[in-house]
Design an enzyme around this catalytic site. Structure first.
Site, PDB file in Angstrom:
ATOM      1  N   HIS A  11     -14.561   2.978   3.186  1.00  0.00           N
ATOM      2  CA  HIS A  11     -13.962   3.065   4.521  1.00  0.00           C
ATOM      3  C   HIS A  11     -15.098   3.144   5.544  1.00  0.00           C
ATOM      4  O   HIS A  11     -15.962   4.028   5.439  1.00  0.00           O
ATOM      5  CB  HIS A  11     -13.124   4.336   4.666  1.00  0.00           C
ATOM      6  CG  HIS A  11     -11.904   4.411   3.797  1.00  0.00           C
ATOM      7  ND1 HIS A  11     -10.629   4.171   4.270  1.00  0.00           N
ATOM      8  CD2 HIS A  11     -11.760   4.706   2.479  1.00  0.00           C
ATOM      9  CE1 HIS A  11      -9.750   4.325   3.278  1.00  0.00           C
ATOM     10  NE2 HIS A  11     -10.417   4.656   2.178  1.00  0.00           N
TER      11      HIS A  11
ATOM     12  N   HIS B 193     -13.352   0.700  -2.756  1.00  0.00           N
ATOM     13  CA  HIS B 193     -13.572   0.248  -1.375  1.00  0.00           C
ATOM     14  C   HIS B 193     -14.250   1.357  -0.589  1.00  0.00           C
ATOM     15  O   HIS B 193     -14.104   2.537  -0.903  1.00  0.00           O
ATOM     16  CB  HIS B 193     -12.246  -0.148  -0.709  1.00  0.00           C
ATOM     17  CG  HIS B 193     -11.164   0.889  -0.838  1.00  0.00           C
ATOM     18  ND1 HIS B 193     -10.425   1.037  -1.993  1.00  0.00           N
ATOM     19  CD2 HIS B 193     -10.713   1.838   0.025  1.00  0.00           C
ATOM     20  CE1 HIS B 193      -9.559   2.015  -1.833  1.00  0.00           C
ATOM     21  NE2 HIS B 193      -9.727   2.534  -0.615  1.00  0.00           N
TER      22      HIS B 193
ATOM     23  N   ASP C 214      -8.139  -1.887   7.961  1.00  0.00           N
ATOM     24  CA  ASP C 214      -7.110  -1.051   7.333  1.00  0.00           C
ATOM     25  C   ASP C 214      -5.827  -1.214   8.143  1.00  0.00           C
ATOM     26  O   ASP C 214      -5.855  -1.141   9.370  1.00  0.00           O
ATOM     27  CB  ASP C 214      -7.590   0.416   7.329  1.00  0.00           C
ATOM     28  CG  ASP C 214      -6.772   1.288   6.398  1.00  0.00           C
ATOM     29  OD1 ASP C 214      -5.531   1.318   6.556  1.00  0.00           O
ATOM     30  OD2 ASP C 214      -7.363   1.932   5.512  1.00  0.00           O
ATOM     31  N   ILE C 215      -4.705  -1.453   7.454  1.00  0.00           N
ATOM     32  CA  ILE C 215      -3.445  -1.655   8.210  1.00  0.00           C
ATOM     33  C   ILE C 215      -2.933  -0.363   8.826  1.00  0.00           C
ATOM     34  O   ILE C 215      -2.165  -0.400   9.777  1.00  0.00           O
ATOM     35  CB  ILE C 215      -2.264  -2.249   7.381  1.00  0.00           C
ATOM     36  CG1 ILE C 215      -2.264  -1.775   5.953  1.00  0.00           C
ATOM     37  CG2 ILE C 215      -2.166  -3.741   7.527  1.00  0.00           C
ATOM     38  CD1 ILE C 215      -0.927  -2.011   5.282  1.00  0.00           C
TER      39      ILE C 215
HETATM   40  P1  AMP Z   1      -7.551   5.078  -0.535  1.00  0.00           P
HETATM   41  O1  AMP Z   1      -7.252   4.281  -1.791  1.00  0.00           O
HETATM   42  O2  AMP Z   1      -7.048   6.503  -0.646  1.00  0.00           O
HETATM   43  O3  AMP Z   1      -8.997   4.990  -0.155  1.00  0.00           O
HETATM   44  O4  AMP Z   1      -6.704   4.423   0.653  1.00  0.00           O
HETATM   45  C1  AMP Z   1      -6.406   3.055   0.688  1.00  0.00           C
HETATM   46  C2  AMP Z   1      -6.420   2.558   2.113  1.00  0.00           C
HETATM   47  O5  AMP Z   1      -5.996   1.196   2.070  1.00  0.00           O
HETATM   48  C3  AMP Z   1      -5.478   3.288   3.080  1.00  0.00           C
HETATM   49  O6  AMP Z   1      -6.229   3.702   4.217  1.00  0.00           O
HETATM   50  C4  AMP Z   1      -4.418   2.237   3.439  1.00  0.00           C
HETATM   51  O7  AMP Z   1      -3.976   2.341   4.773  1.00  0.00           O
HETATM   52  C5  AMP Z   1      -5.166   0.934   3.178  1.00  0.00           C
HETATM   53  N1  AMP Z   1      -4.302  -0.183   2.815  1.00  0.00           N
HETATM   54  C6  AMP Z   1      -3.304  -0.196   1.906  1.00  0.00           C
HETATM   55  N2  AMP Z   1      -2.759  -1.424   1.824  1.00  0.00           N
HETATM   56  C7  AMP Z   1      -3.435  -2.203   2.702  1.00  0.00           C
HETATM   57  C8  AMP Z   1      -3.344  -3.578   3.099  1.00  0.00           C
HETATM   58  N3  AMP Z   1      -2.430  -4.409   2.566  1.00  0.00           N
HETATM   59  N4  AMP Z   1      -4.204  -4.043   4.030  1.00  0.00           N
HETATM   60  C9  AMP Z   1      -5.121  -3.222   4.575  1.00  0.00           C
HETATM   61  N5  AMP Z   1      -5.256  -1.930   4.261  1.00  0.00           N
HETATM   62  C10 AMP Z   1      -4.420  -1.413   3.333  1.00  0.00           C
END
Ligand code: AMP
Length: 134
Positions: free
Chosen positions: A95, A93, A29-30
């Site tokens: 976590h 996804h 996660d970024i």
């Molecule tokens: P959620 O959809 O609420 O489960 O959160 C999406 C997650 O994806 C968040 O924790 C973001 O920090 C992460 N995220 C968003 N864009 C990217 C990316 N380009 N690369 C890695 N992680 C990402």
């Protein structure tokens, strides 16, 4: 339009990828809650996790287990926490979060903003455990 995760899968944008097979990918996660926070994603672009068909759902869990085992070794912690939110990115996804306390799973708190170099070091550590030849 493809999701941001599909764009990582297709190498259109960079991602700190730690594991991949024909149907799944895992990358850092970024904006992690804690260092090592990893996302496990099916390559099939489905928004809601529980819309995956049973076989795809089970295979995603097994892939997550493999990544979680390596993550636990790479990032010493009490255990790997598992969460599904999906309110930000409409591509399902899981976590995986190395946790030492309940607060490490608190999605309301400010996220970290690691440098690319910091993410690279952690991704390499996890990849090495999954594939010592890498
Ligand atoms: P959620 O959809 O609420 O489960 O959160 C999406 C997650 O994806 C968040 O924790 C973001 O920090 C992460 N995220 C968003 N864009 C990217 C990316 N380009 N690369 C890695 N992680 C990402």
């Amino acid at each position: 339009m493809p999701s941001i995760f599909t764009r990582i899968i297709n190498r259109e944008i960079p991602g700190h990828i730690v594991a991949e097979d024909d149907h799944h990918i895992a990358f850092l996660d970024i904006n992690p809650l804690v260092p090592g926070h990893t996302l496990v994603v099916p390559k099939l672009e489905v928004d809601y996790l529980f819309d995956l068909e049973d076989g795809a759902f089970c295979k995603l869990q097994l892939f997550s287990k493999k990544v979680a085992d390596a993550l636990e070794q790479a990032m010493p912690c009490l255990r790997i926490g598992v969460s599904v939110i999906g309110l930000e990115v409409p591509h399902c996804h899981i976590h995986l979060i190395p946790i030492n306390s309940m607060d490490d799973m608190n999605f309301s708190r400010p996220k970290l903003n690691p440098t690319q170099d910091e993410l690279t070091v952690i991704a390499n550590r996890i990849r090495q455990i999954l594939d010592p030849r890498s």
